[in-house]
Design a protein around this motif. Structure first.
Motif, PDB file in Angstrom:
ATOM      1  N   THR A  13      -2.645   7.525  -4.719  1.00  0.00           N
ATOM      2  CA  THR A  13      -1.059   7.384  -4.942  1.00  0.00           C
ATOM      3  C   THR A  13      -0.688   7.113  -3.414  1.00  0.00           C
ATOM      4  O   THR A  13      -0.428   5.775  -3.569  1.00  0.00           O
ATOM      5  CB  THR A  13      -0.250   9.116  -5.066  1.00  0.00           C
ATOM      6  N   VAL A  14      -1.554   7.270  -2.707  1.00  0.00           N
ATOM      7  CA  VAL A  14      -1.483   7.041  -0.686  1.00  0.00           C
ATOM      8  C   VAL A  14      -2.293   5.291  -1.309  1.00  0.00           C
ATOM      9  O   VAL A  14      -1.745   4.952  -0.145  1.00  0.00           O
ATOM     10  CB  VAL A  14      -1.901   7.863   0.206  1.00  0.00           C
ATOM     11  N   GLU A  15      -3.354   5.259  -1.531  1.00  0.00           N
ATOM     12  CA  GLU A  15      -3.832   4.333  -1.386  1.00  0.00           C
ATOM     13  C   GLU A  15      -3.348   2.829  -2.234  1.00  0.00           C
ATOM     14  O   GLU A  15      -3.390   1.978  -1.966  1.00  0.00           O
ATOM     15  CB  GLU A  15      -5.565   4.377  -2.119  1.00  0.00           C
ATOM     16  N   LEU A  16      -2.856   3.212  -3.432  1.00  0.00           N
ATOM     17  CA  LEU A  16      -1.903   2.162  -4.497  1.00  0.00           C
ATOM     18  C   LEU A  16      -0.775   1.839  -4.009  1.00  0.00           C
ATOM     19  O   LEU A  16      -0.155   1.022  -3.822  1.00  0.00           O
ATOM     20  CB  LEU A  16      -1.948   2.451  -5.703  1.00  0.00           C
ATOM     21  N   THR A  17       0.249   3.090  -3.699  1.00  0.00           N
ATOM     22  CA  THR A  17       1.565   2.153  -2.596  1.00  0.00           C
ATOM     23  C   THR A  17       0.712   2.082  -1.203  1.00  0.00           C
ATOM     24  O   THR A  17       1.820   0.792  -1.147  1.00  0.00           O
ATOM     25  CB  THR A  17       1.911   4.025  -2.213  1.00  0.00           C
ATOM     26  N   LEU A  18       0.600   1.923  -0.722  1.00  0.00           N
ATOM     27  CA  LEU A  18      -0.551   1.024   0.125  1.00  0.00           C
ATOM     28  C   LEU A  18      -0.702  -0.553  -0.019  1.00  0.00           C
ATOM     29  O   LEU A  18      -0.221  -1.240   0.404  1.00  0.00           O
ATOM     30  CB  LEU A  18      -1.738   1.973   1.591  1.00  0.00           C
ATOM     31  N   ALA A  19      -1.058  -0.601  -1.108  1.00  0.00           N
ATOM     32  CA  ALA A  19      -1.799  -1.825  -1.583  1.00  0.00           C
ATOM     33  C   ALA A  19      -0.434  -2.319  -2.271  1.00  0.00           C
ATOM     34  O   ALA A  19      -0.380  -3.771  -2.110  1.00  0.00           O
ATOM     35  CB  ALA A  19      -2.708  -1.618  -2.743  1.00  0.00           C
ATOM     36  N   MET A  20       0.360  -1.680  -2.919  1.00  0.00           N
ATOM     37  CA  MET A  20       1.426  -2.756  -3.549  1.00  0.00           C
ATOM     38  C   MET A  20       2.250  -3.124  -2.093  1.00  0.00           C
ATOM     39  O   MET A  20       3.461  -3.812  -2.150  1.00  0.00           O
ATOM     40  CB  MET A  20       2.180  -1.275  -4.588  1.00  0.00           C
ATOM     41  N   VAL A  21       2.242  -1.742  -0.897  1.00  0.00           N
ATOM     42  CA  VAL A  21       2.852  -2.437   0.316  1.00  0.00           C
ATOM     43  C   VAL A  21       2.694  -4.293   1.187  1.00  0.00           C
ATOM     44  O   VAL A  21       3.887  -4.968   1.070  1.00  0.00           O
ATOM     45  CB  VAL A  21       3.660  -1.125   1.530  1.00  0.00           C
ATOM     46  N   LEU A  22       1.211  -3.586   0.680  1.00  0.00           N
ATOM     47  CA  LEU A  22       0.558  -4.891   1.250  1.00  0.00           C
ATOM     48  C   LEU A  22       1.027  -6.145   0.478  1.00  0.00           C
ATOM     49  O   LEU A  22       1.229  -7.713   1.522  1.00  0.00           O
ATOM     50  CB  LEU A  22      -1.028  -4.731   1.284  1.00  0.00           C
TER      51      LEU A  22
END
Length: 311
Positions: A8-17
């Motif tokens: 969840t943290v990884e995908l959220t960070l990817a979407m923020v980027l």
């Protein structure tokens, strides 16, 4: 940290980027063709280095057919980026991003045309709802050619992304990092005739933004996404993907002062809701078979959506 929590943290960070991508494109000062060319160049360096370090080239799984499909997907992906970046210039990052998220509906239509997949009454209803949202979001008035042009570019980008997804879904048993690497490599000779290196030479600080697009938005972002896909259920991936347009709209307002009007704002939840419903309905009908323990991580990555909702 639990596996799903980490995903969840990884995908959220990817979407923020992904939501900051528009600023990098605009601030580079380069034309869309130059931006995409150098995104492919620096992105290929990042993905290639990561794949080499992880040993992905050993037993890569490519056949001539799979390589051809990946390359064809690359053609669609590359020109999808060109049209999306043209849309940023013609309208705004916010509107272009929201319209771009009509991709799932074009994927449904492609399945109906080429795979003879039946479109249910429910899906037709969601398509109609999304179209209504699109009309509201566009805010196009008679004679407003700039907004109409931007809308057309964003829709063209969405169609090309759907085509890329449709083709790339048929490349199985290959690491998605390698598929993405093939796609950006295809972009180099494809865009070479359109790139103006004379103009690019005078970009100055714009080069930092271009390098960022390749290393951050194509290298790091894709690595985070593919790592997350192996840890998360499809429903959660679909929901978290909408972090991308939310961040893009916030960044567009914070950096450039662009914001959508009240009527346009009413259309955003219609597109988001309809897109989410169509995405979840499609994933529910195509469950992924459980892989053997030794290949679990790789199979989960390979069968995940390719760059879901990410530009």
């Amino acid at each position: 940290m639990r596996n799903e929590t980490r995903g969840t943290v990884e995908l959220t960070l990817a979407m923020v980027l992904s939501g900051t991508l528009g600023v990098f494109v605009v601030e580079s000062g380069a034309s869309p063709f130059e931006v995409v060319f150098f995104r492919c160049l620096f992105g290929a360096v990042a993905l290639g280095a990561y794949s080499l370090a992880r040993g992905f080239f050993t037993g890569h799984g490519f056949t001539a057919k799979k390589l051809g499909l990946a390359a064809l997907g690359g053609v669609f992906i590359v020109f999808n980026w060109v049209f999306l970046f043209e849309a940023y210039e013609a309208t705004s990052i916010s509107l272009a991003t929201v319209v771009y998220h009509t991709q799932p509906f074009f994927l449904v239509l492609l399945g109906a045309v080429f795979m003879r997949e039946r479109i249910s009454a429910a899906k037709l209803g969601w398509l109609a709802l999304a179209f209504g949202g699109l009309v509201l979001v566009s805010g196009v008035r008679p004679g407003d050619t700039a907004s109409l042009k931007g809308l057309g570019f964003a829709l063209a980008a969405a169609v090309l992304y759907a085509l890329a997804t449709f083709v790339t879904k048929r490349v199985t048993g290959v690491r998605p990092h390698l598929v993405a690497l093939v796609q950006v490599l295809v972009g180099l000779p494809l865009l070479l005739p359109f790139a103006d290196f004379g103009a690019a030479a005078g970009l100055g600080e714009g080069w930092l933004w271009l390098v960022g697009l390749g290393l951050i938005h194509t290298g790091l972002m894709y690595v985070l996404m593919y790592a997350a896909y192996a840890k998360l259920p499809t429903a959660k991936i679909a929901v978290l993907a909408f972090t991308y347009p939310a961040v893009a709209m916030g960044v567009d307002w914070a950096v450039y002062g662009h914001h959508i009007g009240l009527v346009q704002a009413l259309g955003v939840p219609l597109i988001v809701l309809a897109s989410l419903k169509v995405t979840l309905a499609g994933s529910a009908r195509t469950p992924v078979a459980a892989p053997a323990p030794r290949t679990a991580g790789r199979a989960a990555e390979a069968s995940s959506p390719v760059a879901t909702r990410a530009a």
